[in-house]
Design a protein around this motif. Structure first.
Motif, PDB file in Angstrom:
ATOM      1  N   MET A 184       0.922  -1.068  -0.261  1.00 34.47           N
ATOM      2  CA  MET A 184      -0.464  -0.041   0.083  1.00 34.47           C
ATOM      3  C   MET A 184       1.426   0.985   0.261  1.00 34.47           C
ATOM      4  SD  MET A 184      -3.389   0.929   2.325  1.00 34.47           S
ATOM      5  CE  MET A 184      -4.470  -0.315   1.457  1.00 34.47           C
ATOM      6  N   GLY A 185       1.327   1.656  -1.591  1.00 38.50           N
ATOM      7  CA  GLY A 185       1.992   2.639  -1.241  1.00 38.50           C
ATOM      8  C   GLY A 185       1.834   4.111  -0.069  1.00 38.50           C
ATOM      9  N   GLY A 186       0.173   3.801   0.282  1.00 40.27           N
ATOM     10  CA  GLY A 186       0.216   5.132   1.040  1.00 40.27           C
ATOM     11  C   GLY A 186       0.734   5.596   2.360  1.00 40.27           C
ATOM     12  N   ILE A 187       0.914   4.473   2.862  1.00 41.73           N
ATOM     13  CA  ILE A 187       1.613   3.995   4.001  1.00 41.73           C
ATOM     14  C   ILE A 187       3.277   3.566   4.220  1.00 41.73           C
ATOM     15  CG2 ILE A 187      -0.726   3.524   4.825  1.00 41.73           C
ATOM     16  CD1 ILE A 187       0.513   0.097   5.247  1.00 41.73           C
ATOM     17  N   ARG A 188       3.564   3.474   3.159  1.00 47.42           N
ATOM     18  CA  ARG A 188       4.764   3.192   3.032  1.00 47.42           C
ATOM     19  C   ARG A 188       5.886   4.190   3.883  1.00 47.42           C
ATOM     20  NH1 ARG A 188       6.035   1.908  -2.421  1.00 47.42           N
ATOM     21  NH2 ARG A 188       4.900   0.182  -2.354  1.00 47.42           N
ATOM     22  N   ALA A 189       5.503   5.563   3.725  1.00 49.09           N
ATOM     23  CA  ALA A 189       6.063   6.403   4.132  1.00 49.09           C
ATOM     24  C   ALA A 189       5.661   6.587   6.134  1.00 49.09           C
ATOM     25  CB  ALA A 189       6.170   7.707   4.173  1.00 49.09           C
ATOM     26  N   TYR A 190       4.906   6.361   5.809  1.00 51.87           N
ATOM     27  CA  TYR A 190       4.142   5.974   8.084  1.00 51.87           C
ATOM     28  C   TYR A 190       4.371   4.758   8.701  1.00 51.87           C
ATOM     29  CZ  TYR A 190       2.788  10.557   6.280  1.00 51.87           C
ATOM     30  OH  TYR A 190       2.713  12.151   5.757  1.00 51.87           O
ATOM     31  N   GLU A 191       4.778   4.202   7.861  1.00 56.21           N
ATOM     32  CA  GLU A 191       5.154   2.714   8.528  1.00 56.21           C
ATOM     33  C   GLU A 191       5.550   2.549   9.890  1.00 56.21           C
ATOM     34  OE1 GLU A 191       7.773  -0.370   6.754  1.00 56.21           O
ATOM     35  OE2 GLU A 191       5.436  -0.710   4.875  1.00 56.21           O
ATOM     36  N   ARG A 192       6.798   3.181  10.208  1.00 62.10           N
ATOM     37  CA  ARG A 192       7.323   3.579  11.200  1.00 62.10           C
ATOM     38  C   ARG A 192       5.900   4.178  12.617  1.00 62.10           C
ATOM     39  NH1 ARG A 192      11.791   2.736  13.495  1.00 62.10           N
ATOM     40  NH2 ARG A 192      12.542   3.134  12.271  1.00 62.10           N
ATOM     41  N   LYS A 193       4.861   5.137  11.638  1.00 65.04           N
ATOM     42  CA  LYS A 193       4.491   5.704  12.395  1.00 65.04           C
ATOM     43  C   LYS A 193       2.765   4.471  12.477  1.00 65.04           C
ATOM     44  CE  LYS A 193       2.795   9.645  13.804  1.00 65.04           C
ATOM     45  NZ  LYS A 193       2.834  10.779  13.948  1.00 65.04           N
ATOM     46  N   PHE A 194       2.775   4.086  12.342  1.00 64.66           N
ATOM     47  CA  PHE A 194       1.241   2.876  12.109  1.00 64.66           C
ATOM     48  C   PHE A 194       1.650   2.135  13.629  1.00 64.66           C
ATOM     49  CE2 PHE A 194      -0.638   4.291   8.766  1.00 64.66           C
ATOM     50  CZ  PHE A 194      -2.089   4.130   9.057  1.00 64.66           C
ATOM     51  N   MET A 195       3.534   1.612  12.974  1.00 61.06           N
ATOM     52  CA  MET A 195       4.049   0.269  13.865  1.00 61.06           C
ATOM     53  C   MET A 195       3.835   0.587  15.370  1.00 61.06           C
ATOM     54  SD  MET A 195       7.341  -1.136  11.937  1.00 61.06           S
ATOM     55  CE  MET A 195       7.311  -2.126  14.009  1.00 61.06           C
ATOM     56  N   ASN A 196       4.082   1.961  16.061  1.00 63.97           N
ATOM     57  CA  ASN A 196       4.391   2.374  16.529  1.00 63.97           C
ATOM     58  C   ASN A 196       3.055   3.103  17.504  1.00 63.97           C
ATOM     59  OD1 ASN A 196       7.067   2.155  16.973  1.00 63.97           O
ATOM     60  ND2 ASN A 196       7.705   3.419  16.381  1.00 63.97           N
ATOM     61  N   ALA A 197       2.057   2.643  16.813  1.00 69.81           N
ATOM     62  CA  ALA A 197       0.297   3.600  16.946  1.00 69.81           C
ATOM     63  C   ALA A 197      -0.422   3.597  18.217  1.00 69.81           C
ATOM     64  CB  ALA A 197      -0.510   3.456  15.905  1.00 69.81           C
ATOM     65  N   GLU A 198      -0.320   4.170  19.252  1.00 73.37           N
ATOM     66  CA  GLU A 198      -0.949   4.427  20.187  1.00 73.37           C
ATOM     67  C   GLU A 198      -2.684   4.057  19.796  1.00 73.37           C
ATOM     68  OE1 GLU A 198       0.455   7.440  23.639  1.00 73.37           O
ATOM     69  OE2 GLU A 198       2.586   5.697  22.507  1.00 73.37           O
ATOM     70  N   ARG A 199      -2.781   3.988  19.279  1.00 72.69           N
ATOM     71  CA  ARG A 199      -4.454   4.853  19.114  1.00 72.69           C
ATOM     72  C   ARG A 199      -4.924   5.057  17.764  1.00 72.69           C
ATOM     73  NH1 ARG A 199      -8.392   9.449  21.567  1.00 72.69           N
ATOM     74  NH2 ARG A 199      -6.659  10.355  21.038  1.00 72.69           N
ATOM     75  N   ILE A 200      -6.251   4.661  16.785  1.00 66.74           N
ATOM     76  CA  ILE A 200      -6.218   5.713  16.272  1.00 66.74           C
ATOM     77  C   ILE A 200      -7.474   5.709  15.771  1.00 66.74           C
ATOM     78  CG2 ILE A 200      -6.580   5.086  13.523  1.00 66.74           C
ATOM     79  CD1 ILE A 200      -4.541   2.822  13.366  1.00 66.74           C
ATOM     80  N   ILE A 201      -7.440   7.291  15.293  1.00 64.89           N
ATOM     81  CA  ILE A 201      -9.289   7.501  14.863  1.00 64.89           C
ATOM     82  C   ILE A 201      -9.825   7.498  14.027  1.00 64.89           C
ATOM     83  CG2 ILE A 201     -10.449   9.664  15.514  1.00 64.89           C
ATOM     84  CD1 ILE A 201      -8.076  10.481  17.953  1.00 64.89           C
ATOM     85  N   ILE A 202     -10.992   7.679  13.872  1.00 60.77           N
ATOM     86  CA  ILE A 202     -11.721   7.030  12.220  1.00 60.77           C
ATOM     87  C   ILE A 202     -12.250   8.595  12.506  1.00 60.77           C
ATOM     88  CG2 ILE A 202     -13.174   6.255  11.274  1.00 60.77           C
ATOM     89  CD1 ILE A 202     -11.020   3.127  12.186  1.00 60.77           C
ATOM     90  N   VAL A 203     -12.837   8.831  11.629  1.00 56.77           N
ATOM     91  CA  VAL A 203     -13.647   9.894  11.449  1.00 56.77           C
ATOM     92  C   VAL A 203     -14.747   9.875   9.880  1.00 56.77           C
ATOM     93  CG1 VAL A 203     -12.679  11.684  12.553  1.00 56.77           C
ATOM     94  CG2 VAL A 203     -11.897  11.780  10.654  1.00 56.77           C
ATOM     95  N   ALA A 204     -15.439   9.777   9.460  1.00 49.37           N
ATOM     96  CA  ALA A 204     -16.853   9.824   8.510  1.00 49.37           C
ATOM     97  C   ALA A 204     -17.935   9.445   9.317  1.00 49.37           C
ATOM     98  CB  ALA A 204     -16.523   8.258   8.316  1.00 49.37           C
ATOM     99  N   ASP A 239      -0.791  10.649  17.863  1.00 49.82           N
ATOM    100  CA  ASP A 239      -2.174   9.846  16.992  1.00 49.82           C
ATOM    101  C   ASP A 239      -2.439   9.819  15.448  1.00 49.82           C
ATOM    102  OD1 ASP A 239      -3.830   9.802  19.288  1.00 49.82           O
ATOM    103  OD2 ASP A 239      -4.607  11.766  19.507  1.00 49.82           O
ATOM    104  N   ILE A 240      -3.184   9.013  14.690  1.00 49.16           N
ATOM    105  CA  ILE A 240      -3.564   8.712  13.182  1.00 49.16           C
ATOM    106  C   ILE A 240      -4.723   9.017  12.906  1.00 49.16           C
ATOM    107  CG2 ILE A 240      -2.718   7.110  11.320  1.00 49.16           C
ATOM    108  CD1 ILE A 240      -0.439   6.105  12.337  1.00 49.16           C
ATOM    109  N   VAL A 241      -4.898   9.709  12.417  1.00 50.40           N
ATOM    110  CA  VAL A 241      -6.735   9.644  12.296  1.00 50.40           C
ATOM    111  C   VAL A 241      -6.552   9.478  10.616  1.00 50.40           C
ATOM    112  CG1 VAL A 241      -8.414  11.691  11.902  1.00 50.40           C
ATOM    113  CG2 VAL A 241      -6.984  12.115  13.751  1.00 50.40           C
TER     114      VAL A 241
END
Ligand code: M6R
Length: 366
Positions: A37-57, A99-101
């Motif tokens: 998934m091209g879009g997450i490549r640069a943020y892999e570390r961020k996702f690996m260390n994420a303490e939580r994810i907030i989803i908005v929709a 946070d990752i949103v």
């Protein structure tokens, strides 16, 4: 341009084997045995260390977000909060730069979702977008993202966009889970193979069209509907109810099946149709008990079950059999008959299914 279908909605429902496949293309590489998934490549570390994810929709995209909550918690063990964009932005939420949103939007133009993104951005959070419309406002406002490849969705009721969103979110959860070590190689491999078989299973579910039209005929004049599901099928129950109310104007509510005893069970009598999504998964036995509770109060049961189920057909008035799949992928298949049910009920009631009253394809006002 409706490709021989009477309405865009029906065309788009039938496009799903293709749009799901398109949303996997280049991401699910079965032969090579990996996911991209091209879009997450640069943020892999961020996702690996994420303490939580907030989803908005909002709306259907919010339902895809709920499925993603189950996926990300289950496969990647990251705590997830799923927020209605409109509530999130007005309530002084706690957001930090850790946070990752994830913002989910078919149109990429939903005003509330866009405003929620701006708020989260101002607090330093990383914003990841899942949009269908390329170059849309939300796609441009995010730090990174992944497009769904559902193709243009014309019907106001979202159908193929939902399954495309769930497909992309599933791949995301699998990648992140595998990277974090919470999803083993073997399990990843199994899920990849199963995901690859989803378009064919959706194709099979679409063969139920005539059967579902006959069920629609029976229920087209009722004033209310209840939709029940548990686990991964709980968001599907919400989505089924939303589809019905927005295009047929029948009042419908979706509930987690176990919540019934805390209130909604009072509504059940011989006039209440209850759609129960009861596929063979870890909550199957519990859902069977919920069906019994509905039956004891003479509710009219329409059950979506896994092919070969020999218990529920003895209890339900109508049974819709869908192909078996892994529990985590089941929404991609179980939502299809519910889309068809609402479509046929709306058509039989003479409603304008592609352009329901009071609704617009993208809600660009707050
Ligand atoms: O374009 P979006 O995904 O941001 O739209 C969100 C909702 O407005 C949308 O899903 C709406 O609920 C649909 N009409 C549902 O079918």
């Amino acid at each position: 341009e409706k490709g021989g279908y009477e309405h865009f909605m029906l065309k788009e429902i039938f496009e799903q084997p293709r749009s799901i496949l398109d949303s996997m293309r280049g991401r699910l590489e079965l032969v090579a045995g990996h996911l991209n998934m091209g879009g997450i490549r640069a943020y892999e570390r961020k996702f690996m260390n994420a303490e939580r994810i907030i989803i908005v929709a909002c709306g259907t995209s919010w339902h895809a977000g709920l499925v993603a909550e189950y996926l990300l918690e289950d496969l990647a063990r990251i705590p997830v909060e799923v927020e209605y964009a409109s509530e999130f932005r007005y309530r002084n939420p706690v957001i930090t730069e850790r946070d990752i949103v994830i913002a989910i939007s078919q149109s990429g133009e939903t005003a509330d979702t866009l405003a929620a993104i701006e708020l989260a951005k101002s607090k330093g959070a990383t914003i990841f977008g899942i949009c269908n419309v390329v170059g849309s406002s939300i796609a441009r406002a995010t730090d990174a993202g992944a497009y769904t490849h559902a193709g243009p969705e014309i019907g106001v009721a979202s159908t193929k966009a939902f399954t495309a969103q769930v497909t992309v979110l599933t791949i995301l959860a699998m990648i992140v889970g595998h990277k974090r070590g919470t999803l083993s190689d073997t399990r990843l491999r199994e899920l990849m193979v199963e995901l690859g078989s989803i378009p064919a299973k959706v194709e099979k579910a679409l063969l139920l069209n005539d059967e579902i039209e006959a069920i629609a005929q029976t229920f087209k004049d009722v004033p209310n509907f209840l939709y029940l599901g548990r686990g991964y099928n709980f968001p599907v129950a919400l989505e089924g109810a939303l589809k019905l109310k927005e295009i047929s104007y029948i009042h419908a509510e979706g509930y987690p099946a176990a919540e019934m005893k805390h209130g909604p069970i009072a509504l059940i009598d011989e006039n209440m149709p209850v759609v129960v999504i009861a596929t063979k998964d870890s909550s199957y036995e519990k859902v069977v008990s919920n069906i019994q509770e509905v039956k004891a109060r003479k509710g009219r049961i329409i059950a979506v079950v896994t092919e070969g189920d020999d218990v529920i057909p003895q209890m339900a008035e109508f049974v819709i059999e869908v192909p078996a799949t892994s529990e985590v992928l089941v929404p991609l298949v179980s939502v299809v008959p519910l889309q068809l049910l609402s479509y046929h009920i709306a058509v039989l009631r003479g409603c304008n299914v592609d352009q329901p009253r009071n609704l617009a394809k993208s809600v660009t006002v707050e």
